[in-house]
Scaffold this motif. Sequence first.
Motif, PDB file in Angstrom:
ATOM      1  N   GLY A  72      -2.349  11.357  -5.492  1.00 58.87           N
ATOM      2  CA  GLY A  72      -3.137  10.753  -4.425  1.00 58.87           C
ATOM      3  C   GLY A  72      -3.126  11.571  -3.160  1.00 58.87           C
ATOM      4  N   ASN A  73      -3.948  11.089  -2.244  1.00 57.79           N
ATOM      5  CA  ASN A  73      -4.065  11.733  -0.937  1.00 57.79           C
ATOM      6  C   ASN A  73      -2.921  11.242  -0.054  1.00 57.79           C
ATOM      7  OD1 ASN A  73      -4.914  12.930   1.408  1.00 57.79           O
ATOM      8  ND2 ASN A  73      -7.055  12.345   1.135  1.00 57.79           N
ATOM      9  N   PRO A  74      -2.123  12.152   0.486  1.00 55.73           N
ATOM     10  CA  PRO A  74      -0.929  11.713   1.204  1.00 55.73           C
ATOM     11  C   PRO A  74      -1.205  11.145   2.592  1.00 55.73           C
ATOM     12  CG  PRO A  74      -1.038  14.097   1.196  1.00 55.73           C
ATOM     13  CD  PRO A  74      -2.209  13.616   0.375  1.00 55.73           C
ATOM     14  N   GLU A  75      -1.902   9.998   2.613  1.00 52.98           N
ATOM     15  CA  GLU A  75      -1.986   9.274   3.884  1.00 52.98           C
ATOM     16  C   GLU A  75      -0.804   8.303   3.917  1.00 52.98           C
ATOM     17  OE1 GLU A  75      -3.169   5.966   3.250  1.00 52.98           O
ATOM     18  OE2 GLU A  75      -3.444   6.595   1.178  1.00 52.98           O
ATOM     19  N   VAL A 101       5.171  13.654  -7.695  1.00 49.85           N
ATOM     20  CA  VAL A 101       4.014  13.257  -6.902  1.00 49.85           C
ATOM     21  C   VAL A 101       3.058  14.440  -6.862  1.00 49.85           C
ATOM     22  CG1 VAL A 101       5.130  13.893  -4.697  1.00 49.85           C
ATOM     23  CG2 VAL A 101       3.195  12.313  -4.697  1.00 49.85           C
ATOM     24  N   THR A 102       1.780  14.164  -7.132  1.00 51.26           N
ATOM     25  CA  THR A 102       0.755  15.212  -7.077  1.00 51.26           C
ATOM     26  C   THR A 102      -0.146  14.934  -5.887  1.00 51.26           C
ATOM     27  OG1 THR A 102       0.831  15.467  -9.477  1.00 51.26           O
ATOM     28  CG2 THR A 102      -1.106  16.355  -8.351  1.00 51.26           C
ATOM     29  N   LEU A 103      -0.203  15.878  -4.978  1.00 53.41           N
ATOM     30  CA  LEU A 103      -0.977  15.697  -3.746  1.00 53.41           C
ATOM     31  C   LEU A 103      -2.409  16.173  -3.972  1.00 53.41           C
ATOM     32  CD1 LEU A 103       1.765  17.068  -1.319  1.00 53.41           C
ATOM     33  CD2 LEU A 103       1.416  14.724  -2.137  1.00 53.41           C
ATOM     34  N   VAL A 104      -3.352  15.254  -3.742  1.00 54.73           N
ATOM     35  CA  VAL A 104      -4.771  15.533  -4.018  1.00 54.73           C
ATOM     36  C   VAL A 104      -5.571  15.223  -2.748  1.00 54.73           C
ATOM     37  CG1 VAL A 104      -6.732  14.986  -5.527  1.00 54.73           C
ATOM     38  CG2 VAL A 104      -4.401  14.764  -6.408  1.00 54.73           C
ATOM     39  N   PRO A 105      -6.429  16.153  -2.309  1.00 51.00           N
ATOM     40  CA  PRO A 105      -7.124  15.940  -1.037  1.00 51.00           C
ATOM     41  C   PRO A 105      -8.423  15.152  -1.174  1.00 51.00           C
ATOM     42  CG  PRO A 105      -7.669  18.100  -1.858  1.00 51.00           C
ATOM     43  CD  PRO A 105      -6.775  17.461  -2.895  1.00 51.00           C
ATOM     44  N   SER A 117     -11.711  12.832  -7.779  1.00 45.64           N
ATOM     45  CA  SER A 117     -11.260  14.054  -7.097  1.00 45.64           C
ATOM     46  C   SER A 117     -12.291  15.153  -7.289  1.00 45.64           C
ATOM     47  CB  SER A 117      -9.922  14.500  -7.676  1.00 45.64           C
ATOM     48  OG  SER A 117      -9.052  13.400  -7.710  1.00 45.64           O
ATOM     49  N   ASN A 118     -12.603  15.867  -6.227  1.00 44.96           N
ATOM     50  CA  ASN A 118     -13.670  16.855  -6.364  1.00 44.96           C
ATOM     51  C   ASN A 118     -13.353  18.220  -5.745  1.00 44.96           C
ATOM     52  OD1 ASN A 118     -13.817  16.148  -3.728  1.00 44.96           O
ATOM     53  ND2 ASN A 118     -15.755  15.049  -3.876  1.00 44.96           N
ATOM     54  N   ILE A 152       0.918  20.375  -6.162  1.00 46.21           N
ATOM     55  CA  ILE A 152      -0.252  20.434  -5.263  1.00 46.21           C
ATOM     56  C   ILE A 152      -1.491  20.784  -6.081  1.00 46.21           C
ATOM     57  CG2 ILE A 152      -1.282  21.680  -3.314  1.00 46.21           C
ATOM     58  CD1 ILE A 152       1.419  21.952  -2.071  1.00 46.21           C
ATOM     59  N   PHE A 153      -2.513  19.949  -5.949  1.00 45.43           N
ATOM     60  CA  PHE A 153      -3.772  20.102  -6.689  1.00 45.43           C
ATOM     61  C   PHE A 153      -4.574  21.244  -6.062  1.00 45.43           C
ATOM     62  CE2 PHE A 153      -7.985  17.998  -7.846  1.00 45.43           C
ATOM     63  CZ  PHE A 153      -7.772  17.976  -9.218  1.00 45.43           C
TER      64      PHE A 153
END
Length: 237
Positions: free
Chosen positions: A71-74, A89-93, A101-102, A130-131
């Motif tokens: 997920g997006n780390p907000e 944890v996989t960080l996705v922007p 996810s794009n 990290i994606f």
Amino acid sequence: MTKLSVNINKIATLRNARGGNVPDLLKVATDIQKFGGQGITIHPRPDERHIRYQDARDLKSIVCTEYNIEGNPEKTFIDLVLEIKPTQVTLVPDAIDAITSNAGWDTIKHKDFLTEIVQEFQRNGIRTSIFVDPALEMIEGAKIIGTERIELYTEAFAHEYSLGNKNGIDPYVKSAILANELGLGINAGHDLSLDNIQFFSQNIPGLLEVSIGHALISEAIYLGLDNVVNMYLQKLK
Ligand SMILES: CC(=O)[C@@H](O)[C@H](O)COP(=O)(O)O
Ligand SMILES: NCC(=O)COP(=O)(O)O
């Protein structure tokens, strides 16, 4: 051998369509592991349109393989992951309104932000990934940030492969070679499927893990339809 982590977002999508508990997400996760799945991936989004934050908590005691939360780390995502302490944890922007996810991270532009977050998760014993798109400078950026792994965003490969362009894998091979040289672990995901997974995994050196959801759940429906339609016909005799 490459580990298969099954993304169960789509099970939650189906469940949420009726408001009840069918299909039962926790039973599906249990069964996937019983059938040999080596990990469970979820990607909760802020609107909770599929995985709910409570699902992420409930899965903690169910997942006995690798638990990967993407997920997006907000802030709400960071707090959730720190509370659950999954394996990875996989960080996705992904943007808040993105259908899926794009894009991968710009690991150069967001270096300070990502470094701080990666360190926070690592202090809590959570492996980070990290994606990224298959671009050499983004892999180098990920190394500088200090993450243990990267996840290669495979949408472009899957698209090219579906058109018959096998050389769509070239940037992924180059990225994997560099990641291996830098000591980064390699995961991959997005639009991987029964059609393309063998070619991808056989050509990417050091591929540790793939996370697959959309195609795998769709294939499970297609491959189960014959059986279930016939079970209904038996009941109607
Ligand atoms: C990072 C990635 O590629 C997957 O986690 C994908 O984003 C799944 O999310 P959706 O199921 O919401 O498409
Ligand atoms: N990280 C990728 C993932 O979890 C699943 O992506 P997809 O198979 O649903 O495209």
